[in-house]
Scaffold this active site. Structure first.
Site, PDB file in Angstrom:
ATOM      1  N   VAL A 150       2.025  -5.214   4.228  1.00 55.84           N
ATOM      2  CA  VAL A 150       1.647  -6.253   5.179  1.00 55.84           C
ATOM      3  C   VAL A 150       2.304  -7.557   4.757  1.00 55.84           C
ATOM      4  O   VAL A 150       2.134  -8.002   3.617  1.00 55.84           O
ATOM      5  CB  VAL A 150       0.120  -6.427   5.262  1.00 55.84           C
ATOM      6  CG1 VAL A 150      -0.235  -7.483   6.305  1.00 55.84           C
ATOM      7  CG2 VAL A 150      -0.551  -5.100   5.604  1.00 55.84           C
ATOM      8  N   GLU A 166      -3.280 -10.543  14.285  1.00 56.56           N
ATOM      9  CA  GLU A 166      -3.836 -11.846  13.956  1.00 56.56           C
ATOM     10  C   GLU A 166      -4.023 -11.956  12.443  1.00 56.56           C
ATOM     11  O   GLU A 166      -4.520 -11.023  11.797  1.00 56.56           O
ATOM     12  CB  GLU A 166      -5.188 -11.981  14.658  1.00 56.56           C
ATOM     13  CG  GLU A 166      -5.998 -13.196  14.256  1.00 56.56           C
ATOM     14  CD  GLU A 166      -7.394 -13.174  14.849  1.00 56.56           C
ATOM     15  OE1 GLU A 166      -8.140 -14.142  14.627  1.00 56.56           O
ATOM     16  OE2 GLU A 166      -7.736 -12.178  15.530  1.00 56.56           O
ATOM     17  N   ASN A 203     -11.298  -2.111   2.991  1.00 58.64           N
ATOM     18  CA  ASN A 203     -10.726  -2.424   4.296  1.00 58.64           C
ATOM     19  C   ASN A 203     -11.740  -3.111   5.207  1.00 58.64           C
ATOM     20  O   ASN A 203     -11.755  -2.918   6.422  1.00 58.64           O
ATOM     21  CB  ASN A 203     -10.096  -1.196   4.972  1.00 58.64           C
ATOM     22  CG  ASN A 203     -10.972   0.029   4.886  1.00 58.64           C
ATOM     23  OD1 ASN A 203     -12.189  -0.074   5.003  1.00 58.64           O
ATOM     24  ND2 ASN A 203     -10.347   1.183   4.687  1.00 58.64           N
ATOM     25  N   GLY A 250       0.822  -1.201   0.000  1.00 60.09           N
ATOM     26  CA  GLY A 250       0.000   0.000   0.000  1.00 60.09           C
ATOM     27  C   GLY A 250       0.851   1.244   0.000  1.00 60.09           C
ATOM     28  O   GLY A 250       2.085   1.173   0.059  1.00 60.09           O
ATOM     29  N   LYS A 251       0.187   2.402  -0.061  1.00 57.97           N
ATOM     30  CA  LYS A 251       0.904   3.678  -0.100  1.00 57.97           C
ATOM     31  C   LYS A 251       1.597   3.959   1.226  1.00 57.97           C
ATOM     32  O   LYS A 251       2.664   4.548   1.251  1.00 57.97           O
ATOM     33  CB  LYS A 251      -0.076   4.815  -0.413  1.00 57.97           C
ATOM     34  CG  LYS A 251      -0.703   4.746  -1.792  1.00 57.97           C
ATOM     35  CD  LYS A 251      -1.551   5.966  -2.083  1.00 57.97           C
ATOM     36  CE  LYS A 251      -2.720   6.117  -1.123  1.00 57.97           C
ATOM     37  NZ  LYS A 251      -3.710   5.012  -1.252  1.00 57.97           N
ATOM     38  N   GLU A 252       0.979   3.531   2.311  1.00 58.17           N
ATOM     39  CA  GLU A 252       1.492   3.871   3.630  1.00 58.17           C
ATOM     40  C   GLU A 252       2.224   2.734   4.324  1.00 58.17           C
ATOM     41  O   GLU A 252       3.112   2.975   5.149  1.00 58.17           O
ATOM     42  CB  GLU A 252       0.342   4.346   4.534  1.00 58.17           C
ATOM     43  CG  GLU A 252      -0.297   5.640   4.100  1.00 58.17           C
ATOM     44  CD  GLU A 252      -1.395   5.406   3.063  1.00 58.17           C
ATOM     45  OE1 GLU A 252      -1.962   4.295   3.038  1.00 58.17           O
ATOM     46  OE2 GLU A 252      -1.670   6.315   2.275  1.00 58.17           O
ATOM     47  N   ALA A 253       1.853   1.498   4.012  1.00 52.50           N
ATOM     48  CA  ALA A 253       2.436   0.350   4.709  1.00 52.50           C
ATOM     49  C   ALA A 253       2.333  -0.893   3.843  1.00 52.50           C
ATOM     50  O   ALA A 253       1.492  -0.969   2.945  1.00 52.50           O
ATOM     51  CB  ALA A 253       1.715   0.123   6.041  1.00 52.50           C
ATOM     52  N   ASP A 287      -7.348  -1.996   8.879  1.00 50.23           N
ATOM     53  CA  ASP A 287      -6.780  -0.702   8.488  1.00 50.23           C
ATOM     54  C   ASP A 287      -7.379   0.443   9.294  1.00 50.23           C
ATOM     55  O   ASP A 287      -8.097   1.282   8.763  1.00 50.23           O
ATOM     56  CB  ASP A 287      -6.966  -0.448   6.985  1.00 50.23           C
ATOM     57  CG  ASP A 287      -6.166  -1.401   6.128  1.00 50.23           C
ATOM     58  OD1 ASP A 287      -5.197  -1.982   6.652  1.00 50.23           O
ATOM     59  OD2 ASP A 287      -6.502  -1.572   4.949  1.00 50.23           O
ATOM     60  N   ASP A 317     -11.586   6.074   7.278  1.00 52.44           N
ATOM     61  CA  ASP A 317     -11.277   5.807   5.869  1.00 52.44           C
ATOM     62  C   ASP A 317     -11.985   4.530   5.431  1.00 52.44           C
ATOM     63  O   ASP A 317     -11.434   3.717   4.698  1.00 52.44           O
ATOM     64  CB  ASP A 317      -9.769   5.682   5.665  1.00 52.44           C
ATOM     65  CG  ASP A 317      -9.357   5.767   4.196  1.00 52.44           C
ATOM     66  OD1 ASP A 317     -10.094   6.409   3.415  1.00 52.44           O
ATOM     67  OD2 ASP A 317      -8.326   5.194   3.828  1.00 52.44           O
ATOM     68  N   LYS A 356       2.316  -5.659   9.804  1.00 54.30           N
ATOM     69  CA  LYS A 356       2.079  -4.422   9.060  1.00 54.30           C
ATOM     70  C   LYS A 356       3.230  -3.464   9.341  1.00 54.30           C
ATOM     71  O   LYS A 356       3.433  -3.041  10.490  1.00 54.30           O
ATOM     72  CB  LYS A 356       0.753  -3.796   9.482  1.00 54.30           C
ATOM     73  CG  LYS A 356       0.349  -2.592   8.649  1.00 54.30           C
ATOM     74  CD  LYS A 356      -1.076  -2.180   8.964  1.00 54.30           C
ATOM     75  CE  LYS A 356      -1.554  -1.069   8.041  1.00 54.30           C
ATOM     76  NZ  LYS A 356      -2.967  -0.698   8.294  1.00 54.30           N
TER      77      LYS A 356
END
Length: 284
Positions: A64, A166, A218, A59-62, A230, A213, A83
């Site tokens: 996983v 989890e 999500n 993703g743009k931010e993180a 998320d 968001d 994450k």
């Protein structure tokens, strides 16, 4: 140590603490732990190792990652979703200024760095996102029984900008549960998923929170159960000046998706649900 014939030389670059199996020792003893009591499936032994199995999502931010944690020589093992928020050279949330309202740290140097988006400031923001998601998941895990029905991944641990959760999916095959956006449910399961979503939003509102968001991307569906994921941008709807707008947008996005799949009438009226949630949050 390494051996060449009968001579033995010490390699100063060798990692003498690496486990015989797995990629590294478990970081459980270094991290902040999730709510107690810990689930029975969770491996907490200090002898455990972590093995990287691949990437579940980028993703743009993180990103996983899928991690297996287990005790070598035993059948004690579990799958975790790690994450990892991106390093400070990458852009973080495109609307992070709005989400960070009400989440100010006390020291002015940190505030200035975050507001100026310096490298140090971006690292601070990344840490705040990880900590905020961990705190939100921990809170929702604990208050679900008090406020109603909500399903979130158990927050296993927090270490820096890495949040271990989890794994929601098939534990044998290591396949993650599908996102709601990937599915085309028949009318009956569609209504059941909507009812679960409303219950979850009510729990959030009673806790004074909005997802911030929310979208079909999500929300996971695992064995017929809707699971919220998320939550780094979770919003305090009272403390955040834009809290009402975030809640309203959350409802509009998901109601539009369900309406497009066949639900209709007041059942998926965004205005009706938004008003209910504002009342639940004590804002009406």
């Amino acid at each position: 140590m390494r051996h060449a014939g009968t001579a033995t030389a010490f390699d100063t670059n060798a990692d003498t603490d690496r486990p015989d199996s797995g990629d590294r020792w478990s970081t459980w003893d270094q991290a902040v732990h999730g709510p107690a009591p810990h689930p029975d499936w969770l491996v907490t032994e200090l002898a455990a190792t972590d093995t990287e199995l691949g990437v579940l999502k980028t993703g743009k931010e993180a990103d996983v990652h899928l991690v297996r944690r287990g005790v070598p020589g035993t059948d004690r093992t579990c799958l975790l979703a790690a994450k990892r928020y991106r390093d400070p050279e990458h852009r973080l949330f495109h609307r992070d200024a709005g989400y960070l309202e009400g989440r100010r740290v006390r020291r002015s140097r940190e505030n200035r760095a975050m507001e100026g988006r310096t490298a140090f400031g971006r690292q601070m923001i990344a840490g705040q996102w990880a900590a905020a998601e961990f705190a939100a998941l921990s809170r929702l895990w604990e208050v679900g029984s008090e406020f109603g029905s909500i399903a979130v991944p158990y927050p296993v641990q927090l270490l820096g900008t890495e949040l271990m959760l989890e794994f929601v999916g098939d534990p044998v095959e290591g396949l993650a549960a599908p996102r709601l956006a990937q599915l085309r449910p028949d009318p009956v399961p569609l209504r059941q998923l909507w009812d679960q979503l409303v219950d979850a939003l009510v729990v959030l509102a009673r806790a004074g929170l909005a997802h911030g968001d929310l979208s079909p991307y999500n929300l996971l569906v695992h064995d017929g159960r809707l699971v919220l994921i998320d939550l780094p941008q979770v919003v305090d709807v009272v403390a955040n000046p834009s809290g009402r707008e975030f809640l309203t947008r959350d409802v509009r996005v998901v109601a539009t998706w369900f309406a497009a799949r066949g639900l209709s009438g007041d059942l998926v009226d965004p205005g009706v649900l938004t008003e209910r949630l504002l009342r639940e949050a004590g804002m009406r």
